[in-house]
Motif scaffolding. Sequence first.
Motif, mmCIF file in Angstrom:
data_model
loop_
_atom_site.group_PDB
_atom_site.id
_atom_site.type_symbol
_atom_site.label_atom_id
_atom_site.label_comp_id
_atom_site.label_asym_id
_atom_site.label_seq_id
_atom_site.Cartn_x
_atom_site.Cartn_y
_atom_site.Cartn_z
ATOM 1 N N GLN A 168 43.164 39.813 33.897
ATOM 2 C CA GLN A 168 44.122 40.409 32.816
ATOM 3 C C GLN A 168 43.615 39.709 31.659
ATOM 4 O OE1 GLN A 168 48.298 38.896 33.616
ATOM 5 N NE2 GLN A 168 47.806 38.523 35.810
ATOM 6 N N ILE A 227 42.626 35.997 32.054
ATOM 7 C CA ILE A 227 42.333 35.329 33.320
ATOM 8 C C ILE A 227 41.010 35.895 33.996
ATOM 9 C CG2 ILE A 227 43.155 35.007 35.710
ATOM 10 C CD1 ILE A 227 45.910 35.503 34.643
ATOM 11 N N GLY A 231 40.446 33.458 38.049
ATOM 12 C CA GLY A 231 41.490 32.466 38.265
ATOM 13 C C GLY A 231 41.582 31.436 37.354
ATOM 14 N N CYS A 232 40.701 31.330 36.408
ATOM 15 C CA CYS A 232 40.835 30.367 35.125
ATOM 16 C C CYS A 232 41.688 31.022 33.961
ATOM 17 C CB CYS A 232 39.671 29.757 34.848
ATOM 18 S SG CYS A 232 39.044 28.636 36.287
ATOM 19 N N LEU A 233 42.268 30.476 33.128
ATOM 20 C CA LEU A 233 43.050 30.699 32.068
ATOM 21 C C LEU A 233 41.835 30.479 30.620
ATOM 22 C CD1 LEU A 233 45.320 32.254 30.239
ATOM 23 C CD2 LEU A 233 46.322 29.949 29.893
ATOM 24 N N LYS A 289 46.542 27.720 36.098
ATOM 25 C CA LYS A 289 45.893 28.361 37.215
ATOM 26 C C LYS A 289 47.017 29.747 37.078
ATOM 27 C CE LYS A 289 42.246 26.399 38.461
ATOM 28 N NZ LYS A 289 40.949 26.780 37.999
ATOM 29 N N ILE A 336 50.136 36.371 32.235
ATOM 30 C CA ILE A 336 49.861 35.850 30.835
ATOM 31 C C ILE A 336 50.493 36.948 29.852
ATOM 32 C CG2 ILE A 336 47.929 34.263 31.133
ATOM 33 C CD1 ILE A 336 46.171 36.787 30.396
ATOM 34 N N ALA A 338 52.369 31.627 29.863
ATOM 35 C CA ALA A 338 51.470 31.608 31.247
ATOM 36 C C ALA A 338 52.306 31.330 32.502
ATOM 37 C CB ALA A 338 50.177 30.843 31.281
ATOM 38 N N CYS A 358 52.655 30.206 36.096
ATOM 39 C CA CYS A 358 51.981 29.418 36.964
ATOM 40 C C CYS A 358 52.774 28.952 38.162
ATOM 41 C CB CYS A 358 51.474 28.150 36.198
ATOM 42 S SG CYS A 358 50.317 28.530 34.744
#
Length: 407
Positions: A331, A342, A345-347, A376, A380, A389, A391
């Motif tokens: 994303q 993303i 899996g990390c922002l 995570k 977003i 975000a 989560c």
Amino acid sequence: METRSRLEFCLHSWGANSYGQLGQGHVEDQAAPRRADTAALQSRAVRTVCGGGGHSVVITDSGEVFVCGQNHRGQLGLGHNTDIATLQLCPVLNQRITHTACGWDFTLLLTDGGQLLACGSNAFGQLGVVQKVMHSADLLVIESLKEPVVGVAAGLRHALAVTDSGCTYQWGTGLFSHAKRALSPHPVPPHLSSKVPSRVPGLDQRTARLVAAGSVHCVCLTGDGDLFLWGSNKHGQLTTTECFLSSATVLRRSLLDGEKIINVWCGWTHTIAQTESGRVFTWGRGDYGQLGRQTSTSWDPEQQSAGPGTEGGSQEVCLPAEVKALREATQITCGSEHNLAIVGGCLLSWGWNEHGMCGDGSQADVFHPQPVPGLKPLLIGCGAGHSMALCPTSTGSRQNPAPTPLE
């Protein structure tokens, strides 16, 4: 049983909050993610989060719409003009909403039947309606779009739509003054001066798939992976030496190593595109870090000089370049001059950070994508100067307790 009825997610928000657009019950900016008040959502699953100049929109899987933030032009669609600091259900004429696009002070909502609804400011014709209104706090139907709409985008003071047959429409006069200066003494084309949806020239033989909008530039991605751009090129967001393109002009695939494009996003003055191999390219304005890479202009030997003030037969232009940290992003979303992504899996966040919208606890601009600690995300979204975000509740809940109103 009680735990199963509770929310299984939490909405974090951060950045500019002068109008309550973070949904936290107060109007103080937040330089780090903090949980929004999602009591109104109850157990509803969320499909989309999106923001405008000072407002936010959340769409649930069931097609309900929740809004908060600035409402002086009725952009929340609540029937009044009072700002709202926590998410509130928006009446949507008993229709199921699937997508939204937020401009500076207006909102567009797309129904599951392909109908487009609009509310907020209409000072520049950005609502696309035949009614002679300066603004509307009630949702209005854009009736001149006769076939189902499948995609929509909102710029600063203009909007774009793609219909089921692949036609592209534009409305709102936000680009008019730029076009008039650049094209004089020639007339401004109808799609740049129309207050109701008008076909965009240059795309007649193409099937549009999606559209994106900057403050004064436009982008259309076709089904065969070509990218078309038009509007202002003040910051190189069109990759040309022309100062303004009035009709949709294709971006040469050679600038993206010959790859097809599968997705595209726009900030106010920059563009981000992802190719079929997962690579992410950026171009346009970069002085706040918007591009996620070192900014420089590049000379393109195939590009002929045509811009005003050009000397020596060639002019430097801003060309797409890859941001390797964003490869395989699942994303990406753009605010006015900041971005979220993303990856694995990390922002990640980068760009303009004056109001803390990059979420690192500071107000220093971020020039390369960096992780936002503790989150995570599943979804977003960005507003002009704020970030959101969605989560799982287990992520960051201890570090980010539920908000309480600030004194």
